[in-house]
Design a protein around this motif. Structure first.
Motif, PDB file in Angstrom:
ATOM      1  N   VAL A 227       0.836  -1.208   0.000  1.00 33.93           N
ATOM      2  CA  VAL A 227       0.000   0.000   0.000  1.00 33.93           C
ATOM      3  C   VAL A 227       0.870   1.258   0.000  1.00 33.93           C
ATOM      4  CG1 VAL A 227      -0.203   0.113   2.545  1.00 33.93           C
ATOM      5  CG2 VAL A 227      -2.041   1.045   1.118  1.00 33.93           C
ATOM      6  N   LYS A 228       0.434   2.256  -0.754  1.00 34.28           N
ATOM      7  CA  LYS A 228       1.121   3.554  -0.740  1.00 34.28           C
ATOM      8  C   LYS A 228       0.522   4.379   0.388  1.00 34.28           C
ATOM      9  CE  LYS A 228       3.273   2.973  -4.734  1.00 34.28           C
ATOM     10  NZ  LYS A 228       4.702   2.703  -4.757  1.00 34.28           N
ATOM     11  N   VAL A 229       1.364   5.161   1.042  1.00 31.02           N
ATOM     12  CA  VAL A 229       0.862   5.943   2.178  1.00 31.02           C
ATOM     13  C   VAL A 229       1.069   7.444   1.936  1.00 31.02           C
ATOM     14  CG1 VAL A 229       1.022   6.354   4.664  1.00 31.02           C
ATOM     15  CG2 VAL A 229       1.354   4.038   3.755  1.00 31.02           C
ATOM     16  N   ILE A 230      -0.030   8.185   2.091  1.00 33.54           N
ATOM     17  CA  ILE A 230       0.046   9.649   2.005  1.00 33.54           C
ATOM     18  C   ILE A 230      -0.355  10.228   3.357  1.00 33.54           C
ATOM     19  CG2 ILE A 230      -2.280   9.711   0.965  1.00 33.54           C
ATOM     20  CD1 ILE A 230      -1.516  12.368  -0.307  1.00 33.54           C
ATOM     21  N   VAL A 231       0.363  11.263   3.783  1.00 34.36           N
ATOM     22  CA  VAL A 231       0.041  11.885   5.067  1.00 34.36           C
ATOM     23  C   VAL A 231      -0.257  13.367   4.867  1.00 34.36           C
ATOM     24  CG1 VAL A 231       1.368  10.249   6.480  1.00 34.36           C
ATOM     25  CG2 VAL A 231       2.513  12.264   5.552  1.00 34.36           C
ATOM     26  N   GLY A 232      -1.082  13.915   5.748  1.00 31.96           N
ATOM     27  CA  GLY A 232      -1.414  15.332   5.660  1.00 31.96           C
ATOM     28  C   GLY A 232      -2.107  15.827   6.912  1.00 31.96           C
ATOM     29  N   GLY A 233      -2.408  17.123   6.916  1.00 26.73           N
ATOM     30  CA  GLY A 233      -2.988  17.765   8.098  1.00 26.73           C
ATOM     31  C   GLY A 233      -2.080  18.922   8.479  1.00 26.73           C
ATOM     32  N   ALA A 234      -2.658  19.929   9.122  1.00 29.02           N
ATOM     33  CA  ALA A 234      -1.943  21.186   9.361  1.00 29.02           C
ATOM     34  C   ALA A 234      -0.512  21.062   9.922  1.00 29.02           C
ATOM     35  CB  ALA A 234      -2.798  22.091  10.231  1.00 29.02           C
TER      36      ALA A 234
ATOM     37  N   ALA B 210       3.958   9.989   0.144  1.00 31.91           N
ATOM     38  CA  ALA B 210       3.594  11.319  -0.354  1.00 31.91           C
ATOM     39  C   ALA B 210       3.057  12.190   0.772  1.00 31.91           C
ATOM     40  CB  ALA B 210       2.548  11.202  -1.470  1.00 31.91           C
ATOM     41  N   TYR B 211       3.116  13.488   0.518  1.00 29.05           N
ATOM     42  CA  TYR B 211       2.593  14.481   1.455  1.00 29.05           C
ATOM     43  C   TYR B 211       1.730  15.450   0.660  1.00 29.05           C
ATOM     44  CZ  TYR B 211       2.531  19.054   3.652  1.00 29.05           C
ATOM     45  OH  TYR B 211       2.119  20.267   4.143  1.00 29.05           O
ATOM     46  N   ALA B 212       0.599  15.838   1.238  1.00 26.78           N
ATOM     47  CA  ALA B 212      -0.229  16.842   0.559  1.00 26.78           C
ATOM     48  C   ALA B 212      -0.656  17.899   1.556  1.00 26.78           C
ATOM     49  CB  ALA B 212      -1.454  16.192  -0.073  1.00 26.78           C
ATOM     50  N   ASN B 213      -0.674  19.123   1.089  1.00 24.13           N
ATOM     51  CA  ASN B 213      -0.948  20.270   1.943  1.00 24.13           C
ATOM     52  C   ASN B 213      -2.439  20.583   2.049  1.00 24.13           C
ATOM     53  OD1 ASN B 213      -0.121  22.576   3.437  1.00 24.13           O
ATOM     54  ND2 ASN B 213      -0.582  23.817   1.638  1.00 24.13           N
TER      55      ASN B 213
ATOM     56  N   GLU C 134      -4.155  19.078  -3.534  1.00 27.06           N
ATOM     57  CA  GLU C 134      -2.910  18.323  -3.636  1.00 27.06           C
ATOM     58  C   GLU C 134      -3.148  16.855  -3.303  1.00 27.06           C
ATOM     59  OE1 GLU C 134       0.305  21.830  -2.466  1.00 27.06           O
ATOM     60  OE2 GLU C 134       0.411  19.897  -1.462  1.00 27.06           O
ATOM     61  N   ALA C 135      -4.019  16.607  -2.306  1.00 26.25           N
ATOM     62  CA  ALA C 135      -4.280  15.225  -1.894  1.00 26.25           C
ATOM     63  C   ALA C 135      -4.828  14.416  -3.063  1.00 26.25           C
ATOM     64  CB  ALA C 135      -5.257  15.192  -0.723  1.00 26.25           C
ATOM     65  N   SER C 136      -5.763  15.004  -3.800  1.00 28.34           N
ATOM     66  CA  SER C 136      -6.366  14.304  -4.929  1.00 28.34           C
ATOM     67  C   SER C 136      -5.326  14.041  -6.024  1.00 28.34           C
ATOM     68  CB  SER C 136      -7.533  15.137  -5.460  1.00 28.34           C
ATOM     69  OG  SER C 136      -7.974  14.635  -6.672  1.00 28.34           O
ATOM     70  N   GLU C 137      -4.492  15.059  -6.302  1.00 33.87           N
ATOM     71  CA  GLU C 137      -3.460  14.874  -7.337  1.00 33.87           C
ATOM     72  C   GLU C 137      -2.428  13.846  -6.898  1.00 33.87           C
ATOM     73  OE1 GLU C 137      -1.797  18.617  -8.650  1.00 33.87           O
ATOM     74  OE2 GLU C 137      -3.799  19.474  -8.767  1.00 33.87           O
ATOM     75  N   ALA C 138      -2.049  13.916  -5.621  1.00 31.70           N
ATOM     76  CA  ALA C 138      -1.038  12.987  -5.106  1.00 31.70           C
ATOM     77  C   ALA C 138      -1.550  11.548  -5.148  1.00 31.70           C
ATOM     78  CB  ALA C 138      -0.664  13.376  -3.669  1.00 31.70           C
ATOM     79  N   VAL C 139      -2.807  11.354  -4.784  1.00 31.56           N
ATOM     80  CA  VAL C 139      -3.385  10.004  -4.830  1.00 31.56           C
ATOM     81  C   VAL C 139      -3.376   9.487  -6.276  1.00 31.56           C
ATOM     82  CG1 VAL C 139      -5.550   8.702  -4.598  1.00 31.56           C
ATOM     83  CG2 VAL C 139      -4.747  10.123  -2.705  1.00 31.56           C
ATOM     84  N   GLY C 140      -3.658  10.385  -7.215  1.00 33.31           N
ATOM     85  CA  GLY C 140      -3.602  10.015  -8.638  1.00 33.31           C
ATOM     86  C   GLY C 140      -2.227   9.494  -9.014  1.00 33.31           C
TER      87      GLY C 140
ATOM     88  N   LEU D  42       0.030   8.259  -6.930  1.00 36.80           N
ATOM     89  CA  LEU D  42       0.321   7.020  -6.197  1.00 36.80           C
ATOM     90  C   LEU D  42      -0.361   5.820  -6.853  1.00 36.80           C
ATOM     91  CD1 LEU D  42       0.030   8.236  -2.482  1.00 36.80           C
ATOM     92  CD2 LEU D  42       2.123   7.760  -3.759  1.00 36.80           C
ATOM     93  N   VAL D  43      -1.611   6.016  -7.246  1.00 34.78           N
ATOM     94  CA  VAL D  43      -2.366   4.915  -7.858  1.00 34.78           C
ATOM     95  C   VAL D  43      -1.712   4.490  -9.178  1.00 34.78           C
ATOM     96  CG1 VAL D  43      -4.566   4.367  -8.994  1.00 34.78           C
ATOM     97  CG2 VAL D  43      -4.572   5.405  -6.731  1.00 34.78           C
ATOM     98  N   LYS D  44      -1.175   5.483  -9.893  1.00 37.16           N
ATOM     99  CA  LYS D  44      -0.538   5.170 -11.193  1.00 37.16           C
ATOM    100  C   LYS D  44       0.938   4.840 -11.019  1.00 37.16           C
ATOM    101  CE  LYS D  44      -3.643   8.057 -13.840  1.00 37.16           C
ATOM    102  NZ  LYS D  44      -3.946   9.454 -13.638  1.00 37.16           N
ATOM    103  N   ASN D  45       1.386   4.721  -9.755  1.00 34.96           N
ATOM    104  CA  ASN D  45       2.790   4.404  -9.483  1.00 34.96           C
ATOM    105  C   ASN D  45       3.749   5.438 -10.050  1.00 34.96           C
ATOM    106  OD1 ASN D  45       3.591   2.324  -7.841  1.00 34.96           O
ATOM    107  ND2 ASN D  45       2.762   0.816  -9.283  1.00 34.96           N
ATOM    108  N   ARG D  46       3.274   6.684 -10.132  1.00 32.32           N
ATOM    109  CA  ARG D  46       4.115   7.744 -10.674  1.00 32.32           C
ATOM    110  C   ARG D  46       4.850   8.449  -9.551  1.00 32.32           C
ATOM    111  NH1 ARG D  46      -0.085  10.334 -14.472  1.00 32.32           N
ATOM    112  NH2 ARG D  46      -0.593  11.444 -12.580  1.00 32.32           N
ATOM    113  N   ILE D  47       6.058   8.873  -9.820  1.00 32.37           N
ATOM    114  CA  ILE D  47       6.767   9.715  -8.861  1.00 32.37           C
ATOM    115  C   ILE D  47       6.405  11.146  -9.208  1.00 32.37           C
ATOM    116  CG2 ILE D  47       9.020  10.369  -7.915  1.00 32.37           C
ATOM    117  CD1 ILE D  47       8.570   7.429  -7.517  1.00 32.37           C
ATOM    118  N   GLY D  48       5.431  11.698  -8.548  1.00 32.47           N
ATOM    119  CA  GLY D  48       4.975  13.047  -8.882  1.00 32.47           C
ATOM    120  C   GLY D  48       5.584  14.077  -7.952  1.00 32.47           C
TER     121      GLY D  48
END
Ligand code: B1M
Length: 219
Positions: free
Chosen positions: A173-180, A194-197, A201-207, A209-215
């Motif tokens: 599983v890919k893990v993204i973290v966020g929050g103030a 990944a980290y999203a502010n 950003e969270a939606s783009e970052a998940v995109g 991660l799902v496509k296995n892209r280093i964004g």
């Protein structure tokens, strides 16, 4: 056309649930697309509210009311979003970490993800590490999204990632973290993917991660 979106934004900011539902219906009847409604009325409402809260012009209760109105608008659009998307873009399991009861931001992230075509399994607030691990085993999501709003609960992010390693699930599983209080540096330190502010950003970052892209949101 733009006027109806301004009215919807205003209804959300004022926490007027029924009006938000009616304006959303009107916008759909006028032929506006759901992504346009989200991007042009719902998201700006929360940008404005964030700024007003920062400036001390509004209170927590105002944000809670606005959040309810935004959910009502999403409720109206939900059948159309699921129908137009047809197939899910991926599965995301999300939750606010243990000890933390904040969920307004997390719920907006969910709204954005669902609006973008992902299936979201929401574990809620105050989620213990074991529940995250169990959810990965049960639901086999593409992405685990962890939210923390308190500096005191930041270590829970680290603990969850460690628990995934111990359970032999980290590579699944890919893990993204966020929050103030979460920063890119902290995300890198605990070896999140990944980290999203914010919700965009969270939606783009998940995109990515799902496509296995280093964004750009990779840490
Ligand atoms: Co609390 N609270 N709160 N609170 N609260 C903060 C976070 C705080 C900064 C206020 C302050 O002191 N200035 C402070 C934390 C300080 C710190 O640790 N650094 C704080 C505190 C201290 C507390 C209590 C301890 C207060 C007390 O009881 N003494 C207590 C803790 C309770 C607990 O959790 N155990 C507490 C309680 C509460 C309420 C219950 C009253 C309420 C939460 C209601 C709810 O969520 N259902 C509340 C609220 C509303 C806030 C503030 C005012 C607003 C948070 C919010 O909803 N923002 C907040 C101060 C502030 O931010 N100005 C504060 C709006 C929301 C849209 O933004 O949540 O940042 P945000 O989400 C954003 C991004 O962060 C990001 O995207 C979202 C949308 O763009 N994001 C992600 C969030 N999760 C993400 C996950 C991702 C990616 C992006 O990927 C996985």
């Amino acid at each position: 056309m733009e006027e109806i979106l301004d009215q919807l934004q205003e209804a959300i900011e004022n926490g007027e649930t029924q009006k938000a539902m009616n304006k959303t219906k009107d916008a759909l009847n006028m032929g506006l697309r759901t992504d346009k409604i989200i991007k042009t009325a719902i998201n700006p409402a929360f940008r404005d509210l964030g700024q007003k809260m920062f400036d001390g012009e509004i209170y927590v209760t105002d944000v809670l009311m606005a959040s309810r109105a935004a959910h009502a608008a999403m409720y109206v659009m939900e059948p159309i979003i699921s129908r137009s998307t047809g197939q899910t873009k991926g599965i995301v399991t999300i939750g606010t970490v243990a000890g933390d009861l904040h969920d307004i931001g997390k719920n907006l992230v969910i709204m954005m993800l669902q609006g973008s075509g992902y299936t979201v399994i929401d574990l809620g607030i105050d989620v213990p590490v074991e529940d995250f691990v169990e959810a990965i085993r049960t639901h086999k999501p593409d992405v685990l999204a962890l939210s923390s709003l308190l500096t005191t609960t930041l270590p829970e992010l680290d603990a969850t990632l460690e628990a995934l390693v111990e359970a032999g699930l980290r590579s699944q599983v890919k893990v993204i973290v966020g929050g103030a209080p979460v920063t890119r540096e902290y995300a890198a330190r605990i070896k999140a993917d990944a980290y999203a502010n914010d919700l965009f950003e969270a939606s783009e970052a998940v995109g990515d991660l799902v496509k296995n892209r280093i964004g750009v949101y990779a840490v």
